[in-house]
Structures are given as structure tokens and as C-alpha cells.
Write an enzyme that holds these catalytic residues in place. Structure first.
Site, PDB file in Angstrom:
ATOM      1  N   HIS A  82       1.181  -1.063  -0.243  1.00 25.67           N
ATOM      2  CA  HIS A  82       0.076   0.277   0.133  1.00 25.67           C
ATOM      3  C   HIS A  82       0.589   1.797  -0.050  1.00 25.67           C
ATOM      4  O   HIS A  82       1.985   1.890   0.854  1.00 25.67           O
ATOM      5  CB  HIS A  82      -1.306   0.244   1.022  1.00 25.67           C
ATOM      6  N   ASP A 161     -15.659   1.116   6.626  1.00 25.66           N
ATOM      7  CA  ASP A 161     -14.316   2.138   6.622  1.00 25.66           C
ATOM      8  C   ASP A 161     -15.270   2.342   5.162  1.00 25.66           C
ATOM      9  O   ASP A 161     -14.782   4.070   4.631  1.00 25.66           O
ATOM     10  CB  ASP A 161     -12.865   1.004   6.361  1.00 25.66           C
ATOM     11  N   ARG A 168     -15.253  11.734   6.193  1.00 28.28           N
ATOM     12  CA  ARG A 168     -13.742  11.580   6.069  1.00 28.28           C
ATOM     13  C   ARG A 168     -13.848  13.121   5.134  1.00 28.28           C
ATOM     14  O   ARG A 168     -13.369  14.157   5.444  1.00 28.28           O
ATOM     15  CB  ARG A 168     -12.968  11.556   6.499  1.00 28.28           C
ATOM     16  N   SER A 183      -8.337   2.409   8.774  1.00 26.70           N
ATOM     17  CA  SER A 183      -8.829   2.598   7.807  1.00 26.70           C
ATOM     18  C   SER A 183      -8.015   1.460   7.478  1.00 26.70           C
ATOM     19  O   SER A 183      -8.612   0.865   6.537  1.00 26.70           O
ATOM     20  CB  SER A 183      -8.861   3.956   7.148  1.00 26.70           C
ATOM     21  N   LYS A 187      -8.840  -3.045   5.957  1.00 28.85           N
ATOM     22  CA  LYS A 187      -9.306  -3.426   4.441  1.00 28.85           C
ATOM     23  C   LYS A 187      -8.031  -4.653   4.624  1.00 28.85           C
ATOM     24  O   LYS A 187      -8.057  -6.087   3.593  1.00 28.85           O
ATOM     25  CB  LYS A 187      -8.943  -2.463   3.573  1.00 28.85           C
TER      26      LYS A 187
HETATM   27  N1  URA Z   1      -5.809   5.495   2.262  1.00 22.63           N
HETATM   28  C1  URA Z   1      -6.937   4.775   3.569  1.00 22.63           C
HETATM   29  O1  URA Z   1      -6.829   3.754   2.679  1.00 22.63           O
HETATM   30  N2  URA Z   1      -7.671   5.590   4.397  1.00 22.63           N
HETATM   31  C2  URA Z   1      -7.001   6.565   4.921  1.00 22.63           C
HETATM   32  O2  URA Z   1      -7.705   6.744   5.577  1.00 22.63           O
HETATM   33  C3  URA Z   1      -6.427   6.974   4.003  1.00 22.63           C
HETATM   34  C4  URA Z   1      -5.275   6.495   3.097  1.00 22.63           C
END
Ligand code: URA
Length: 411
Positions: A82, A161, A168, A183, A187
């Protein structure tokens, strides 16, 4: 329990219990708490923070709000990577096939871009026919058999989320380390990756503005990973310059294909480093050995073949990838050395060409963008090519300042 008491407790810098967090957040998902109250709570969290135990509780609530794919129970070596933002970042299209060739499994859930950030899902959609919403069975089967599959975020995994992230985004409550950490990690854990590499970017255009805050986010990410017995590594890097020569959707796909053909540009080196780290985490070999293996799958052409198989498996018609034929050449106004190429400036120019969207409803022009011809440290003579602009038509008006994200200093 009362939502107003929970908001007030966080406003007064209190520590929320799991029950209070669950009442507020699950209440929002189940339409029992209105968005203005959860927005007030999110803002109180942004301002007053959450400690590690609250963050672990919130992550767990996110995970349990939906299904858990538990991929690591179905297949070996499930890896994920990520990046918290980058310009010209098409690493997924190179890394996924490379990992698959090395016996790793990558199930990638990616997002769309908003504002100046490019989204992996938008980029891959520049290939006509590519299905970014495979159903769960097809997605898991493809990861199992091919080693790599890509999907947009769906409603099965961490639905909480999904709704909180969208809220957000429009309430100025994105920049909170505990909220970002829960967050991202919820995932990854719900998918079931057991080796996770996260590139935490910092700098003016990134979510984390300073190296210190990036380090703090990294601490939260790894602690959450440890709590779920996942192997998590973080890289902290500045988001100062574009990751690749290409900025724009179809252009970035084409550049990823060039890298899979063996083009040794900066993107190639980032991808080799990331794949080597994931391979070394999963297989317990040294980074040097992992790098050799990573380069091998490019040299043999196996990774390129895997990319073609991946696109075909998801319905993409690569032969129809289309890049604008209208090209404007931008040349150096003076002789000198390329001192900096600013990522945000490059992203703004690509956005002006139509490569990204400002609101979720905007339509992206997949075929436009920038192809840089230089990199930081290069020397150029007056009149040398700095970049090609792929434009929709030649009516676009430019100002000198559109190009000053490339700084040339005297030799
Ligand atoms: N990427 C995400 O998946 N969540 C966040 O809060 C910020 C970046």
C-alpha cells in the site's frame, strides 16, 4: 448509551471504550446515528487523537463490519502493498505480476483518485472492458490460480470504512493518524494478507506533512499488524517527485508495460525494491537474493506474460488502450541542471489536461497526460525536450507557470 455523551467525552480529551466506539460507528453504518453527529465525533478525534487501544478497537470494529476473506487460510504467501499517495504511481501493475511469478499471491483492493491523487482503479479502467468489480468467488479464484487480481473496494469488505472514508473526505477529517491507520489496516486484515508492505509518504502534497508524523503513522500501522499476527514493514519516503516519467491514466499503464519489458527507469527500481522486500518477508531469504529473483522474472519475460493474462482474465482489451495523438512538446528555456521535478506541480498540470477529477462526478480523459523526458540531476541544453504533453486538442491554453514544476539551475 448516548451519542452526545460520546462526542462530549472525546471533545474533553477522554478515552472511548470499545462499546462507545461501536455504538457510534456501527450506529452510523446502520443509519441510527446521523452523519452530522458522526462528523462531530470524527472532528473531535482529529483534534484530540485516539490512543493505541482505542485505535485497535476501532480497527476491529471496521474489520467485523463486513466479511473476512481469510485468503491466507486458502493459499500460501499472501502479500499486499500500500502506498499512502504518490504521483505517477503505477507500481501495482508491475508488482502484482512480478509477485505472482515468484509464487506469491496478491489480492489488491484499490481506490479511485480524487483531486490530484491518481487512483489505481481509474488507471486500469483506461483499458477498455477491464472489470474492476469481479465478484468475490471470481476474485479469490483468480488470486489462487493466477497469483494476482485487482478490485475496487466493494461492500463486502469493511463497509464501515467505506462510508466513514467517504464522510472524512468531505468533512476535513482525513488527516488523523489513528483514523488513517485503522482505515488502511482493517482492509488488509479483512482480506487476509499475511505479509504487508506500506510506503508512508510525507511532504507538502501527502497526507503526512512531516517525517515525524509519517514515523508515528508507521508505528500505529505496525502495532495493529502485530496485534493480528501479520508481518508488516513500512518504508518512509518523501513525496517530492513523480514516481515515474508518465503521469496520466493510459500513459501510466503503457509505462508499466515498458517496465515489464525491462525499461530500467526509476519506476523499475522502485518495483524491484518492493517485490524483493515482499519476497524476502514471505520466503525469509536475504534482500540481495530476493532482488536477483525479482529481476529474473522481468528478464525472462514471465512477468510481462503474467500481466497480459491478468488483463485478459478481468476482461480487458489491451489492444484498445488509447493515448491521445495530439502532442505538445515542452522544451528547456535555458541550459542547466534539472534540480527538482515537483510531484504536486506535475499532478496539477496533468489535472488541467483532464487526467484526474475534482469531484466524484467528473469524467476522466484516459488518453491525456504528461510524459517526462528528464529526471532530477540531468543536464539539459536550451531547447532540449523536457516533456511531451498528450492533450485532448490543441486549444488548451498554457502559462509559463504551468511548467515551472521543473526547476533548472545554472551549471
Ligand atoms: N488510505 C486509506 O485507505 N485510508 C485512509 O484513511 C487514508 C488513506
Amino acid at each position: 448509551m448516548n451519542i452526545l455523551d460520546i462526542i462530549t467525552k472525546k471533545k474533553d480529551k477522554g478515552t472511548l471504550t470499545r462499546e462507545e466506539l461501536e455504538f457510534a460507528f456501527m450506529g452510523y453504518l446502520e443509519n441510527k446515528i446521523p452523519n452530522y453527529q458522526i462528523s462531530a465525533l470524527l472532528m473531535a478525534i482529529v483534534l484530540n487523537g485516539m490512543d493505541m487501544s482505542e485505535t485497535l478497537d476501532l480497527t476491529d470494529i471496521f474489520i467485523k463490519s463486513g466479511e473476512q476473506y481469510e485468503l491466507s487460510k486458502k493459499m500460501p504467501n499472501v502479500v499486499d502493498k500500500h502506498s499512502t499517495g504518490g504521483v505517477g504511481d503505477s507500481t501495482t501493475f508491475v508488482i502484482g505480476p512480478m509477485c505472482a511469478c515468484l509464487g506469491l499471491h496478491m489480492a489488491k483492493m484499490s481506490g479511485r483518485g480524487l483531486g490530484y491523487t491518481g487512483g489505481t482503479i481509474d488507471k486500469i479502467e483506461s483499458i477498455p472492458g477491464f472489470n474492476v468489480n469481479p465478484d468475490k468467488e471470481k476474485f479469490i479464484k483468480q488470486v489462487e490460480e493466477l497469483g494476482f487480481a485487482l478490485s475496487a473496494q466493494n461492500n463486502d469488505l469493511t463497509p464501515l470504512d467505506k462510508v466513514i472514508y467517504a464522510l472524512r473526505d468531505v468533512t476535513g477529517t482525513t488527516e488523523s493518524i489513528p483514523l488513517i491507520a485503522s482505515s488502511i489496516m482493517s482492509k488488509k486484515i479483512a482480506l487476509g494478507a499475511d505479509n504487508i508492505l506500506i510506503d508512508v509518504k510525507y511532504g507538502s502534497g501527502a497526507l503526512m506533512k512531516t517525517r515525524e508524523s509519517a514515523k508515528e503513522l508507521s508505528r500505529f500501522l505496525t502495532t495493529i499488524g502485530e496485534a493480528y499476527h501479520r508481518n508488516v514493514k513500512t518504508i518512509i519516503s518523501p513525496m517530492s517527485t513523480p514516481l515515474s516519467y508518465a503521469i496520466g491514466n493510459a500513459l501510466e499503464v503503457a509505462e508499466a508495460i515498458n517496465v515489464l519489458h525491462g525499461k530500467e527507469c526509476p519506476l523499475y527500481h522502485s518495483c524491484v525494491d518492493i517485490v524483493a522486500t515482499l519476497y524476502s518477508m514471505a520466503k525469509g531469504v536475504s534482500i540481495e537474493e530476493a532482488k536477483k529473483e525479482a529481476k529474473k522474472v522481468i528478464i525472462t519475460g514471465d512477468a510481462l506474460k503474467k500481466f497480459y493474462e491478468f488483463v485478459k482474465a478481468q476482461g480487458g482489451r489491451l489492444g484498445e488502450l488509447s493515448i491521445s495523438e495530439n502532442v505538445i512538446k515542452v522544451r528547456a528555456q535555458k541550459t542547466g541542471r534539472i534540480d527538482t521535478i515537483d510531484a504536486l506541480g506535475a499532478a496539477k498540470l496533468a489535472a488541467k489536461l483532464g487526467a484526474s477529477r475534482v469531484t466524484l462526478e467528473d469524467k476522466i480523459d484516459y488518453g491525456v497526460g504528461i510524459m517526462l523526458s528528464v529526471t532530477e540531476g540531468d543536464t539539459v541544453n536550451k531547447g532540449d525536450l523536457l516533456m511531451n504533453l498528450y492533450v485532448k486538442d490543441y486549444n488548451e491554453q498554457f502559462k509559463e507557470s504551468d511548467f515551472d514544476f521543473i526547476k533548472i539551475v545554472d551549471l
